[in-house]
Design a protein around this motif. Sequence first.
Motif: not given
Length: 347
Positions: A68-71, A130-131, A175-176, A184-185
């Motif tokens: 659910x967190x990934x989605x 990374x989501x 960790x992430x 990203x930057x």
Amino acid sequence: MRRSDVTEQLHSSVLILHLIKRNCNYFEMDRQNLATLISPYRSRPWMINSGAAAAGGGGSKGLKGIIAGGITGGIEICITYPTEYVKTQLQLDEKGVNKKYNGIADCVKKTVATNGFFGLYRGLSVLLYGSIPKSATRFGAFEFMRSHISDSNGQLSAGGKLLCGLGAGVCEAILAVTPMETIKVKFINDQRSANPKFKGFAHGVGQIVKAEGISGVYKGLTPTILKQGSNQAIRFFVVESLKDMYKGDDINKPVPKLMVGVFGAIAGAASVFGNTPLDVVKTRMQGLDAAKYKNTADCAVQILKNEGFAAFYKGTVPRLGRVCLDVAITFMIYDSFMDLFNKVWKD
């Protein structure tokens, strides 16, 4: 940043987490809470009704929370990423002859004119990749700590909410978030150059590691820990406090998803005004020109000296819009998917 510097920062971060864990004793852990040290996913009476902060249940509930967190993270990023892109561009834009943009609208206009509409999505793949670990780490750490320091009814004190949020932010930073945000930057900063070097995610990461070593994707660890720790401490505290106020004396009273979204937006706004200066310093430390700063403190001093105090609040408007929407969407969608999973995916 040398490999030894990264190792030293990671050791410092582990020490922070150790101190947080020790402080759990100040929040009146009872025998049942102590038993969860062996298995944090045992009986949790407050999770009869699922909630956004209730990411990990026993067994399959933990897997439900990760999925659910990934989605949720993927949907949220696709909706809000253009504002993140604009915010980062404005924060990287310095005064003087090198200044490229005259505000939000000018940044959007020039980006679309140069790279098309999807130029506003440059670097999106990094956040998508990374989501899942980011969401899993954040909600998992919050629930793990919550299971240790909540009372017999599963309720957290004000200090407990702040402590759990802080721990969740520190964990996700290590960790992430740090490697994800650094890449990203660098991708966005590369796009600003006359001759961009990166041809895609894999190529870009390969070039960064080749040029700077593995520490090249771990730039700005300290400011990221400060940013994420304060972010999640503020957000979880505000959301959990507003939920408790809404429920009143009935701790099992369900909170409508629209209200969860409103609470999330308020929490997001509070976190923006609370730590935008840390976000600016973090962004500069992770940019391609980070080598000109000796460390985090030197970066902050140089920004203040060369650009003034107002520079610490660069990109506040686009960040405010993105974060409020981000946090509102995250809590609303996460709650919705957890409710759905609990109906179709029985424990």
